[in-house]
Design an enzyme around this catalytic site. Structure first.
Site, PDB file in Angstrom:
ATOM      1  N   ASP A  81      96.225  69.348  62.036  1.00  0.00           N
ATOM      2  CA  ASP A  81      97.314  68.964  60.923  1.00  0.00           C
ATOM      3  C   ASP A  81      97.747  67.635  61.486  1.00  0.00           C
ATOM      4  O   ASP A  81      98.163  67.229  62.762  1.00  0.00           O
ATOM      5  CB  ASP A  81      98.204  69.713  60.523  1.00  0.00           C
ATOM      6  CG  ASP A  81      98.947  69.450  59.343  1.00  0.00           C
ATOM      7  OD1 ASP A  81      98.214  69.123  58.286  1.00  0.00           O
ATOM      8  OD2 ASP A  81     100.250  69.650  58.944  1.00  0.00           O
ATOM      9  N   ASP A 176      95.599  53.912  57.604  1.00  0.00           N
ATOM     10  CA  ASP A 176      95.069  53.035  58.527  1.00  0.00           C
ATOM     11  C   ASP A 176      95.265  51.596  58.203  1.00  0.00           C
ATOM     12  O   ASP A 176      95.782  50.898  58.918  1.00  0.00           O
ATOM     13  CB  ASP A 176      93.756  53.228  58.791  1.00  0.00           C
ATOM     14  CG  ASP A 176      93.424  54.332  60.007  1.00  0.00           C
ATOM     15  OD1 ASP A 176      94.330  54.539  60.739  1.00  0.00           O
ATOM     16  OD2 ASP A 176      92.471  54.979  59.617  1.00  0.00           O
ATOM     17  N   ARG A 203      94.170  61.759  67.114  1.00  0.00           N
ATOM     18  CA  ARG A 203      93.494  62.655  67.235  1.00  0.00           C
ATOM     19  C   ARG A 203      92.571  62.760  68.425  1.00  0.00           C
ATOM     20  O   ARG A 203      92.158  63.959  68.810  1.00  0.00           O
ATOM     21  CB  ARG A 203      92.488  62.544  66.048  1.00  0.00           C
ATOM     22  CG  ARG A 203      91.848  63.613  65.399  1.00  0.00           C
ATOM     23  CD  ARG A 203      91.304  63.554  63.917  1.00  0.00           C
ATOM     24  NE  ARG A 203      92.289  63.504  62.942  1.00  0.00           N
ATOM     25  CZ  ARG A 203      92.909  62.397  62.521  1.00  0.00           C
ATOM     26  NH1 ARG A 203      92.181  61.281  62.536  1.00  0.00           N
ATOM     27  NH2 ARG A 203      93.997  62.314  61.672  1.00  0.00           N
TER      28      ARG A 203
HETATM   29  P1  ITT Z   1      92.469  68.823  55.905  1.00  0.00           P
HETATM   30  O1  ITT Z   1      93.776  69.265  55.680  1.00  0.00           O
HETATM   31  O2  ITT Z   1      91.331  69.191  55.095  1.00  0.00           O
HETATM   32  O3  ITT Z   1      92.125  68.465  57.301  1.00  0.00           O
HETATM   33  P2  ITT Z   1      93.796  66.192  54.838  1.00  0.00           P
HETATM   34  O4  ITT Z   1      93.582  64.803  54.820  1.00  0.00           O
HETATM   35  O5  ITT Z   1      94.601  67.017  54.012  1.00  0.00           O
HETATM   36  O6  ITT Z   1      92.693  67.085  55.370  1.00  0.00           O
HETATM   37  P3  ITT Z   1      96.203  66.510  56.747  1.00  0.00           P
HETATM   38  O7  ITT Z   1      96.920  67.768  55.705  1.00  0.00           O
HETATM   39  O8  ITT Z   1      96.247  66.749  58.160  1.00  0.00           O
HETATM   40  O9  ITT Z   1      94.609  66.288  56.453  1.00  0.00           O
HETATM   41  O10 ITT Z   1      96.904  65.158  56.398  1.00  0.00           O
HETATM   42  C1  ITT Z   1      96.688  64.078  57.002  1.00  0.00           C
HETATM   43  C2  ITT Z   1      97.008  63.071  56.230  1.00  0.00           C
HETATM   44  O11 ITT Z   1      97.928  62.247  57.267  1.00  0.00           O
HETATM   45  C3  ITT Z   1      95.838  62.167  55.753  1.00  0.00           C
HETATM   46  O12 ITT Z   1      95.517  62.570  54.542  1.00  0.00           O
HETATM   47  C4  ITT Z   1      96.362  60.910  55.865  1.00  0.00           C
HETATM   48  O13 ITT Z   1      97.198  60.402  54.902  1.00  0.00           O
HETATM   49  C5  ITT Z   1      97.230  60.812  57.077  1.00  0.00           C
HETATM   50  N1  ITT Z   1      96.474  60.463  58.348  1.00  0.00           N
HETATM   51  C6  ITT Z   1      96.472  61.233  59.251  1.00  0.00           C
HETATM   52  N2  ITT Z   1      95.717  60.706  60.541  1.00  0.00           N
HETATM   53  C7  ITT Z   1      95.572  59.545  59.913  1.00  0.00           C
HETATM   54  C8  ITT Z   1      94.856  58.570  60.452  1.00  0.00           C
HETATM   55  O14 ITT Z   1      94.119  58.610  61.766  1.00  0.00           O
HETATM   56  N3  ITT Z   1      94.763  57.434  59.875  1.00  0.00           N
HETATM   57  C9  ITT Z   1      95.205  57.318  58.727  1.00  0.00           C
HETATM   58  N4  ITT Z   1      95.910  58.329  57.981  1.00  0.00           N
HETATM   59  C10 ITT Z   1      95.877  59.252  58.715  1.00  0.00           C
END
Ligand code: ITT
Length: 230
Positions: A81, A176, A203
């Site tokens: 998450d 990003d 990550r």
């Molecule tokens: P899953 O739950 O299926 O893994 P998700 O995209 O819904 O997919 P999250 O609930 O973890 O994942 O939400 C993460 C959000 O945070 C993601 O959709 C982006 O908006 C932001 N985010 C996380 N890591 C990021 C990154 O490396 N670069 C840009 N935005 C990021």
């Protein structure tokens, strides 16, 4: 501690349990580089349904996802998450990063449209906030669970930066294009190649910690990446 999985001549690969293709694309080469074989949910025959992320911390939601997918697929699953934490917004968007534009409510739009709407809301919330008060970080909590629903490993990684006033760059996903990477704040993470981002990302830091916990606590339990892994 009971070793998982039981010693077997064919060690299992780990399933990367996410519905976000941007995360799979980032994690696959990171784990391959650490010598650990992974598959995506789409490589399995088992149909899965996405669990509701009802936790109010990254840790709680990563655990919900890892445990739910491990039980559904019968494979060891790694979920993360992650999200953006902005100091001037008291930590928002935080755990609702993927649904910020709707205040955390379900949003049926395709992912690219949701990302654009989230970025637009972030810029609106930060309107008038000067550059030096736009500090932020990406946070990632990663959890590995076994098919019985036991948590085998957990890790947290962070990447520091600052929110730009206009989007820049074509790579990555989510926030990003607005995330100026510390310490020089000259480029957004969308202006970095995937390899560059993977060397410093929240990550990648969490994945490295998980890989060393696997090496210490579960040696030989998981499949090694093949030499020609992507
Ligand atoms: P899953 O739950 O299926 O893994 P998700 O995209 O819904 O997919 P999250 O609930 O973890 O994942 O939400 C993460 C959000 O945070 C993601 O959709 C982006 O908006 C932001 N985010 C996380 N890591 C990021 C990154 O490396 N670069 C840009 N935005 C990021």
């Amino acid at each position: 501690m009971q070793p998982f999985p039981p010693p077997s001549p064919t060690p299992t690969p780990i399933t990367i349990a996410t519905a976000n293709p941007g995360k799979v694309a980032e994690l696959r080469p990171i784990f391959a580089g650490l010598g650990i074989g992974v598959v995506g949910l789409c490589d399995l025959d088992t149909p899965t349904s996405e669990p509701k992320e009802t936790g109010d911390t990254f840790q709680a939601n990563a655990t919900i996802k890892a445990v739910a997918y491990a039980r559904q697929t019968g494979t060891p699953c790694l979920a993360d998450d992650s999200g953006l934490v902005v100091d001037a917004l008291d930590g928002a968007p935080g755990v609702i990063s993927s649904h910020y534009s709707t205040g955390g409510l379900e949003d049926p739009r395709p992912r690219a449209e949701r990302d654009a709407a989230n970025n637009a809301r972030l810029l609106a919330e930060l309107q008038g906030v000067p550059e030096d008060r736009r500090s932020a970080r990406f946070v990632c909590v990663m959890v590995l669970a076994d098919p019985a629903g036991c948590v085998l490993a957990t890790a947290r990684g962070e990447m520091e930066g600052r929110i730009a006033s206009t989007p820049r760059g074509e790579h990555g996903f989510g926030y990003d294009p607005l995330f100026l990477v510390a310490p020089d704040y000259e480029r957004t993470s969308a202006q970095m190649s995937p390899q560059e981002k993977n060397a410093i990302s929240h990550r990648a830091k969490a994945a490295n910690q998980i890989a060393s916990q696997i090496a210490d606590n579960f040696p030989g339990s998981f499949a090694r990446a093949s030499a020609d892994a992507p």
